[in-house]
Design a protein around this motif. Structure first.
Motif, PDB file in Angstrom:
ATOM      1  N   ASN A 239       0.638  -1.240   0.028  1.00 54.83           N
ATOM      2  CA  ASN A 239      -0.007  -0.461   0.239  1.00 54.83           C
ATOM      3  C   ASN A 239       1.057   1.844  -0.010  1.00 54.83           C
ATOM      4  N   ASP A 240       0.316   2.225  -0.251  1.00 57.14           N
ATOM      5  CA  ASP A 240       1.111   3.711  -0.326  1.00 57.14           C
ATOM      6  C   ASP A 240       2.000   4.367   1.150  1.00 57.14           C
ATOM      7  N   ILE A 241       2.813   4.656   1.246  1.00 53.01           N
ATOM      8  CA  ILE A 241       2.646   4.716   2.449  1.00 53.01           C
ATOM      9  C   ILE A 241       3.530   6.877   2.092  1.00 53.01           C
TER      10      ILE A 241
ATOM     11  N   GLU B  16      12.244  -0.962   5.890  1.00 54.42           N
ATOM     12  CA  GLU B  16      13.440  -0.190   6.428  1.00 54.42           C
ATOM     13  C   GLU B  16      12.865   0.903   5.304  1.00 54.42           C
ATOM     14  N   LEU B  17      12.290   2.089   5.695  1.00 53.71           N
ATOM     15  CA  LEU B  17      11.944   3.422   4.350  1.00 53.71           C
ATOM     16  C   LEU B  17      13.466   4.495   3.840  1.00 53.71           C
ATOM     17  N   PRO B  18      13.849   4.601   2.914  1.00 54.18           N
ATOM     18  CA  PRO B  18      14.698   4.624   2.622  1.00 54.18           C
ATOM     19  C   PRO B  18      14.027   6.587   3.227  1.00 54.18           C
ATOM     20  N   LEU B  19      15.766   7.286   4.279  1.00 52.93           N
ATOM     21  CA  LEU B  19      15.305   8.458   4.564  1.00 52.93           C
ATOM     22  C   LEU B  19      15.213   9.968   3.735  1.00 52.93           C
TER      23      LEU B  19
ATOM     24  N   GLU C 126       7.013  -0.790  -4.845  1.00 54.80           N
ATOM     25  CA  GLU C 126       8.318  -0.834  -4.603  1.00 54.80           C
ATOM     26  C   GLU C 126       8.508  -1.954  -3.444  1.00 54.80           C
ATOM     27  N   VAL C 127       9.958  -2.239  -3.741  1.00 49.91           N
ATOM     28  CA  VAL C 127      10.308  -3.118  -2.761  1.00 49.91           C
ATOM     29  C   VAL C 127      11.835  -2.443  -2.060  1.00 49.91           C
TER      30      VAL C 127
END
Length: 400
Positions: free
Chosen positions: A329-331, A377-380, A389-390
């Motif tokens: 899902n979108d974040i 873990e989502l990039p800064l 997206e992975v």
């Protein structure tokens, strides 16, 4: 304040080894092997029968013999009998050693047995069928398990099979988990409206138990003299101190100052991440490491999984391949922090690992942890993350 990648590198620069020790093989599950395991004899140690039935000489079948006289019944562990005539056979059970005068097993399903005669009911027979040959798996002296592996139930089986009543494993660090805070009461107590029960220390301890790593526990009130006295003793008795609480900017967050007074070198304080921003990490001159984690429950949980667990595994010589999942899902996350979002994992019909978010209420919302399986873990550098997206995930629960 450091970035997540910087914190990672600093912690990896503090890997430790603690020697080896011999333990009873029954206690070795989850420990790390410190020696190669060698076969003390061939595996299997004899020509092993793999089906219940009768043992015959294939030459007799080639001569057209289809009925065989049963001269004996042999169980696993029995000394194999000898057949003397070409039309003789031995009724034999799975796991038994093949008689020297036979070379083929006919299973019960392909026989009719009556009055001591076993008659073949099929012509579909091949020489040597249903026999596991001596030494086919490993020869005496071969390495059957290599060192630097986590001991699994399969390895326990091999240790037992090769006679390793004791096995060399890597020693583990001596660990103590310390909770801090006047607002914390024992689990069995009834808290006042302004208190909470201690849980972070038990959370960390349970994570360590999953690693088959034991730890002592201690609670400290917000009294700097006592904190200093106890930490000074712990620095001499333990290899790793895991603290929860007392490291932020409040008037009663004494831990960073006390650690500095005790000559624990601060390697970093604060990480550009959420949750767990106030995370403090340092090393004493005697090599004791201090993981001082934020007191918020999810922060403590995440930092233990994301930083301590990989440090421990790497120190033991075990590094697992990274896991990735497809965002389901979108974040949107706008703060300039690396976001570790709680996700529920699942597989789709193509075998892809999916990660769906569950809304929570920040780093204090530990109730959400019971419904999720991992941190993603989502990039800064980004604030919008799209479905499909992975990204890397840090699982804390088995999903299969």
């Amino acid at each position: 304040m450091v970035y997540v990648a910087e914190a990672d590198e600093i912690i990896k620069g503090q890997l430790r080894t603690y020697g080896t020790e011999a333990i009873d093989f029954e206690q070795a599950l989850g420990r790390v092997l410190a020696e190669d395991i060698v076969a003390d004899r061939d595996l299997p140690p004899y020509n092993r029968v793999t089906m219940d039935g009768v043992a015959i000489s294939f030459a007799a079948f080639e001569q057209g013999i289809t009925a065989f006289r049963i001269i004996a019944t042999q169980a696993a562990g029995d000394v194999p009998p000898i057949t003397n005539a070409v039309d003789e056979c031995v009724e034999i059970m799975t796991g038994a050693a093949l008689p020297e005068t036979t070379d083929t097993i006919i299973r019960y399903e392909d026989l009719e047995i009556k009055d001591g005669i076993a008659t073949l009911q099929t012509q579909n027979i091949s020489r040597g069928q249903s026999i596991h040959r001596k030494g086919k798996d490993k020869k005496q002296g071969d390495i059957v398990v290599t060192t630097n592996q986590l001991v699994t139930p399969a390895i326990i089986s091999m240790l037992a099979s090769t006679g390793y009543t004791n096995v060399q494993v890597k020693k583990q660090p001596r660990v103590i988990i310390i909770s801090t805070g006047d607002e914390l009461v024992e689990v069995g107590e009834t808290p006042s409206p302004y208190e909470v029960r201690r849980s972070n220390n038990y959370t960390v301890k349970s994570i360590l138990q999953q690693l088959h790593l034991s730890a002592d526990m201690l609670h400290l009130r917000d009294e700097p003299i006592v904190i200093k006295e106890k930490l000074q003793a712990c620095l001499q008795q333990y290899d790793v101190i895991i603290l929860s609480g007392g490291i932020s900017m409040g008037k009663f967050d004494y831990v960073p100052v006390v650690l500095e007074e005790l000559k624990v070198s601060k390697l970093f304080h604060k990480v550009r991440q959420r949750p767990g921003n106030p995370f403090w990490f340092g090393a004493h001159e005697n090599s004791t490491l201090v993981f001082a984690l934020p007191g918020n429950p999810v922060s403590t949980f995440m930092c233990t999984q994301r930083y301590f667990v990989p440090w421990y595994r790497a120190s033991m010589g075990i590094e697992l391949p990274p896991a990735y999942a497809v965002l389901d899902n979108d974040i949107t996350f706008t703060p300039a922090l690396q976001y570790f979002v709680q996700v529920k994992l699942s597989f789709n019909n193509k075998g892809h690992l999916l990660a769906g978010t569950i809304e929570g209420n920040g780093s204090g919302d530990f109730a959400n942890l019971t419904e999720t399986d991992a941190f993603m873990e989502l990039p800064l550098e980004r604030s919008v993350f799209k479905k499909g997206e992975v990204y890397r995930v840090w699982p804390f629960k088995q999903i299969m």
